[in-house]
Scaffold this motif. Structure first.
Motif, PDB file in Angstrom:
ATOM      1  N   SER A 152       0.799  -1.177   0.104  1.00 41.17           N
ATOM      2  CA  SER A 152      -0.090   0.007  -0.044  1.00 41.17           C
ATOM      3  C   SER A 152       1.113   1.366  -0.166  1.00 41.17           C
ATOM      4  O   SER A 152       0.455   2.349  -0.677  1.00 41.17           O
ATOM      5  CB  SER A 152      -0.953   0.198   1.225  1.00 41.17           C
ATOM      6  OG  SER A 152      -1.788  -1.125   1.286  1.00 41.17           O
TER       7      SER A 152
ATOM      8  N   ARG B 209      -5.585  -1.874   1.368  1.00 41.01           N
ATOM      9  CA  ARG B 209      -4.977  -2.473   0.113  1.00 41.01           C
ATOM     10  C   ARG B 209      -5.948  -2.105  -0.847  1.00 41.01           C
ATOM     11  O   ARG B 209      -5.586  -1.556  -2.192  1.00 41.01           O
ATOM     12  CB  ARG B 209      -4.452  -4.072   0.305  1.00 41.01           C
ATOM     13  CG  ARG B 209      -3.760  -4.435  -0.910  1.00 41.01           C
ATOM     14  CD  ARG B 209      -2.438  -4.010  -1.126  1.00 41.01           C
ATOM     15  NE  ARG B 209      -2.059  -4.251  -2.281  1.00 41.01           N
ATOM     16  CZ  ARG B 209      -1.554  -5.338  -2.736  1.00 41.01           C
ATOM     17  NH1 ARG B 209      -1.494  -6.483  -2.252  1.00 41.01           N
ATOM     18  NH2 ARG B 209      -1.479  -5.346  -4.212  1.00 41.01           N
ATOM     19  N   GLY B 210      -7.134  -2.287  -0.789  1.00 37.92           N
ATOM     20  CA  GLY B 210      -8.076  -2.259  -1.995  1.00 37.92           C
ATOM     21  C   GLY B 210      -8.355  -0.709  -2.255  1.00 37.92           C
ATOM     22  O   GLY B 210      -8.440  -0.418  -3.293  1.00 37.92           O
TER      23      GLY B 210
ATOM     24  N   ASN C 231      -5.001   0.314  -4.012  1.00 39.87           N
ATOM     25  CA  ASN C 231      -5.028  -0.199  -5.476  1.00 39.87           C
ATOM     26  C   ASN C 231      -6.018   0.718  -5.942  1.00 39.87           C
ATOM     27  O   ASN C 231      -5.659   1.311  -7.339  1.00 39.87           O
ATOM     28  CB  ASN C 231      -5.589  -1.239  -5.277  1.00 39.87           C
ATOM     29  CG  ASN C 231      -4.501  -2.644  -5.160  1.00 39.87           C
ATOM     30  OD1 ASN C 231      -3.178  -2.011  -4.875  1.00 39.87           O
ATOM     31  ND2 ASN C 231      -4.872  -3.926  -5.343  1.00 39.87           N
ATOM     32  N   SER C 232      -7.163   1.142  -5.645  1.00 44.38           N
ATOM     33  CA  SER C 232      -7.989   1.924  -6.442  1.00 44.38           C
ATOM     34  C   SER C 232      -7.604   3.162  -6.739  1.00 44.38           C
ATOM     35  O   SER C 232      -7.470   3.875  -7.787  1.00 44.38           O
ATOM     36  CB  SER C 232      -9.543   2.032  -5.708  1.00 44.38           C
ATOM     37  OG  SER C 232     -10.040   2.906  -6.378  1.00 44.38           O
TER      38      SER C 232
ATOM     39  N   LEU D  96      -2.368  -4.738  -8.898  1.00 42.22           N
ATOM     40  CA  LEU D  96      -3.535  -5.619  -9.224  1.00 42.22           C
ATOM     41  C   LEU D  96      -3.278  -6.953  -8.935  1.00 42.22           C
ATOM     42  O   LEU D  96      -3.878  -8.184  -8.619  1.00 42.22           O
ATOM     43  CB  LEU D  96      -4.262  -5.613 -10.410  1.00 42.22           C
ATOM     44  CG  LEU D  96      -5.106  -4.191 -10.465  1.00 42.22           C
ATOM     45  CD1 LEU D  96      -5.508  -4.096 -11.896  1.00 42.22           C
ATOM     46  CD2 LEU D  96      -6.160  -3.963  -9.771  1.00 42.22           C
TER      47      LEU D  96
ATOM     48  N   CYS E 102      -0.947 -10.184  -4.060  1.00 43.06           N
ATOM     49  CA  CYS E 102      -2.290  -9.943  -3.530  1.00 43.06           C
ATOM     50  C   CYS E 102      -2.929 -11.192  -3.171  1.00 43.06           C
ATOM     51  O   CYS E 102      -3.532 -12.327  -3.571  1.00 43.06           O
ATOM     52  CB  CYS E 102      -3.042  -9.708  -5.179  1.00 43.06           C
ATOM     53  SG  CYS E 102      -3.555  -7.966  -5.160  1.00 43.06           S
TER      54      CYS E 102
ATOM     55  N   VAL F 223      -8.205  -9.626  -1.604  1.00 44.47           N
ATOM     56  CA  VAL F 223      -7.743  -8.274  -1.927  1.00 44.47           C
ATOM     57  C   VAL F 223      -8.299  -8.419  -3.460  1.00 44.47           C
ATOM     58  O   VAL F 223      -8.836  -7.594  -4.309  1.00 44.47           O
ATOM     59  CB  VAL F 223      -6.385  -7.905  -1.883  1.00 44.47           C
ATOM     60  CG1 VAL F 223      -6.169  -6.712  -2.661  1.00 44.47           C
ATOM     61  CG2 VAL F 223      -6.144  -7.807  -0.362  1.00 44.47           C
ATOM     62  N   VAL F 224      -7.856  -9.752  -4.246  1.00 41.63           N
ATOM     63  CA  VAL F 224      -8.182  -9.771  -5.684  1.00 41.63           C
ATOM     64  C   VAL F 224      -9.748  -9.844  -5.843  1.00 41.63           C
ATOM     65  O   VAL F 224      -9.913  -9.304  -6.639  1.00 41.63           O
ATOM     66  CB  VAL F 224      -7.673 -11.252  -6.011  1.00 41.63           C
ATOM     67  CG1 VAL F 224      -8.095 -11.484  -7.548  1.00 41.63           C
ATOM     68  CG2 VAL F 224      -6.401 -11.419  -5.990  1.00 41.63           C
TER      69      VAL F 224
ATOM     70  N   ASN G 292     -10.896  -5.907  -5.731  1.00 41.05           N
ATOM     71  CA  ASN G 292     -10.443  -5.307  -6.886  1.00 41.05           C
ATOM     72  C   ASN G 292     -11.378  -5.553  -7.782  1.00 41.05           C
ATOM     73  O   ASN G 292     -11.851  -4.757  -8.424  1.00 41.05           O
ATOM     74  CB  ASN G 292      -8.943  -5.805  -7.183  1.00 41.05           C
ATOM     75  CG  ASN G 292      -7.818  -5.390  -6.432  1.00 41.05           C
ATOM     76  OD1 ASN G 292      -7.833  -4.294  -5.850  1.00 41.05           O
ATOM     77  ND2 ASN G 292      -6.731  -5.908  -6.371  1.00 41.05           N
TER      78      ASN G 292
ATOM     79  N   GLU H 245     -14.618  -3.943  -7.375  1.00 41.24           N
ATOM     80  CA  GLU H 245     -14.676  -2.763  -7.721  1.00 41.24           C
ATOM     81  C   GLU H 245     -14.806  -2.424  -9.139  1.00 41.24           C
ATOM     82  O   GLU H 245     -15.587  -1.519  -9.813  1.00 41.24           O
ATOM     83  CB  GLU H 245     -13.613  -1.953  -7.178  1.00 41.24           C
ATOM     84  CG  GLU H 245     -13.691  -0.357  -7.082  1.00 41.24           C
ATOM     85  CD  GLU H 245     -12.474   0.503  -6.847  1.00 41.24           C
ATOM     86  OE1 GLU H 245     -11.634   0.000  -6.378  1.00 41.24           O
ATOM     87  OE2 GLU H 245     -12.688   1.595  -7.337  1.00 41.24           O
ATOM     88  N   LEU H 246     -14.001  -3.077  -9.975  1.00 41.22           N
ATOM     89  CA  LEU H 246     -13.954  -3.097 -11.295  1.00 41.22           C
ATOM     90  C   LEU H 246     -15.217  -3.357 -12.069  1.00 41.22           C
ATOM     91  O   LEU H 246     -15.521  -2.775 -12.973  1.00 41.22           O
ATOM     92  CB  LEU H 246     -13.045  -3.741 -12.053  1.00 41.22           C
ATOM     93  CG  LEU H 246     -11.346  -3.470 -11.412  1.00 41.22           C
ATOM     94  CD1 LEU H 246     -10.255  -4.586 -11.915  1.00 41.22           C
ATOM     95  CD2 LEU H 246     -10.934  -2.124 -12.271  1.00 41.22           C
TER      96      LEU H 246
END
Ligand SMILES: Cc1cc2nc3c(=O)[nH]c(=O)nc-3n(C[C@H](O)[C@H](O)[C@H](O)COP(=O)(O)OP(=O)(O)OC[C@H]3O[C@@H](n4cnc5c(N)ncnc54)[C@H](O)[C@@H]3O)c2cc1C
Length: 379
Positions: A260, A318-319, A322-323, A358, A362, A366-367, A370, A373-374
């Motif tokens: 992070s 972490r999320g 990443n975002s 991404l 990970c 967390v994957v 991600n 969110e995507l």
């Protein structure tokens, strides 16, 4: 040059080093050659001392200071900083070992920056977890272990004198001597234990194929490490054989805070470039301020976790990081317009580098975050 040793994250010498790394970052990305000059510079500035105790020639920075240092370095050059995380991961694993002689042999030169070490552990954590057969196996023999197989991702393996490698123990069938000849461990049953060694890279059977070409960070020279019936002495064992060897001793964990911190560093570089553009373009002000505020919030989340006063979980952090790194880098590209899409422009590099978060270290939750969110699926 006579670089000044950096003694704290507030030290102005850190800014000097990061400025020099940033100047070289685009050329490094284009050439894809190993950043020997950048890593030498980091050694001269004493960066490798941050992670080790004074006994070994280190400065023993606390975790908060290290993360601040990582954020600054990654804003300058993500590739160099990422390599340093793998190097310091190896150092921490070695330093956390009960094997005093191994530490005395390896750590002083690692703190001084005259040798390089890296890690090949992902096959026990975040890679190849769906496969039934372990990709890297160890058999106990007289005086040590025979290792066979491969580690799928090792950064800078061809440049390392030692590599911290994890292997799955398989049954030995009472092998005598060092039993190297003709041993095939591929079909042997796992014992439920694992082994962690500091593998000397000049041992027979160790090979490093040409590194993979990557979407970004190709200069990290990441690729496979292959071991063919390599005999590793007891003297080179860091930990184990034991169940869950990665939980023994100390060292970085997957999806830890450093990932992070590096994402926040790259996001900061992208935000700074938008701020430069915004000096002449009023329409960039509102998105700039929103991204700056979000960066500050995630930074607060990171350091709250480090101080043990969490306002979110590590996985949420972490999320969020990443975002943010994905959106800030693409915002920097939008602000730079077509010029930013040219190879050699930092915005183009940051966008590709942001994708790394991404996939790097990970854990599955967390994957999943991600992906949700995507896909526009809210928590
Ligand atoms: C640039 C880079 C540098 C790295 N450096 C290091 C390093 O120095 N040291 C280190 O230890 N690690 C390193 N890693 C490894 C990293 O931390 C992760 O472990 C790695 O990105 C995981 O990806 P994988 O493709 O190996 O995952 P895997 O889970 O092995 O996935 C591989 C493929 O298997 C399939 N698959 C995945 N899950 C399933 C399933 N459940 N069922 C069926 N099929 C499935 C998919 O098709 C997938 O593409 C690095 C990674 C990168 C990208």
């Amino acid at each position: 040059m006579n670089a000044q040793r950096i003694t704290s994250p507030e030290d102005p010498a850190l800014g000097q080093l990061c400025g020099q790394l940033a100047e070289m970052a685009d050329a490094l990305d284009e050439k894809g050659t190993w950043p020997a000059e950048q890593l030498k510079l980091c050694g001269e500035y004493g960066v490798y001392q941050w992670f080790l105790e004074p006994t070994w020639g280190g400065q023993a920075w606390n975790e908060e200071a290290i993360l601040q240092g990582y954020m600054a370095l990654s804003a300058g050059c993500l590739t160099t900083t990422f390599i340093i995380t793998q190097r310091s991961g190896a150092c921490r694993r070695i330093a956390g070992s009960d094997n005093r002689q191994l530490k005395e042999r390896l750590l002083p030169s690692l703190a001084a920056g005259t040798t390089f070490s890296t890690v090949g552990i992902s096959h026990l954590t975040t890679s190849r977890q769906h496969l039934l057969k372990p990709v890297l196996r160890a058999v106990r023999v007289s005086g040590g272990y025979v290792l066979d197989g491969f580690s799928p991702w090792v950064t800078g393996a061809a440049h390392a004198q030692s590599i911290v490698v994890a292997a799955t123990m398989v049954e030995s069938d009472g092998v005598q001597g060092n039993g190297v000849e003709g041993m095939d461990s591929a079909n042997r049953q796992p014992t439920g234990e694992q082994l962690l060694v500091a593998l000397p890279t000049d041992l027979p059977g160790v090979s490093v194929p040409a590194p993979a070409r990557l979407t970004g960070l190709s200069a990290s020279h990441t690729g496979q490490l292959r071991l063919k019936q390599t005999f590793v002495k007891n003297q080179d064992v860091i930990a184990g054989p034991t169940e869950d060897v990665m939980a023994s001793g100390q060292g970085g964990t997957t999806g830890g805070f450093q990932t992070s911190a590096l994402a926040l560093g790259v996001a900061q570089a992208a935000i700074d470039s938008i701020a430069q553009e915004a000096l002449h373009r009023d329409n960039l002000q509102a998105p700039l301020e929103a991204l700056q505020a979000e960066h500050e919030q995630i930074r607060t989340e990171l350091f709250a976790l480090v101080r043990g006063e969490p306002i979110c979980t590590n996985q949420q952090l972490r999320g969020h990081a990443n975002s943010l790194v994905l959106r800030t880098t693409q915002a920097a590209l939008s602000a730079a317009k077509g010029s930013g899409y040219l190879m050699g422009h930092p915005a183009s590099r940051w966008c590709r580098e942001a994708l790394f978060f991404l996939v790097w270290s990970c854990p599955q939750p967390v994957v999943q975050a991600n992906l949700c969110e995507l896909a526009g699926i809210l928590d």
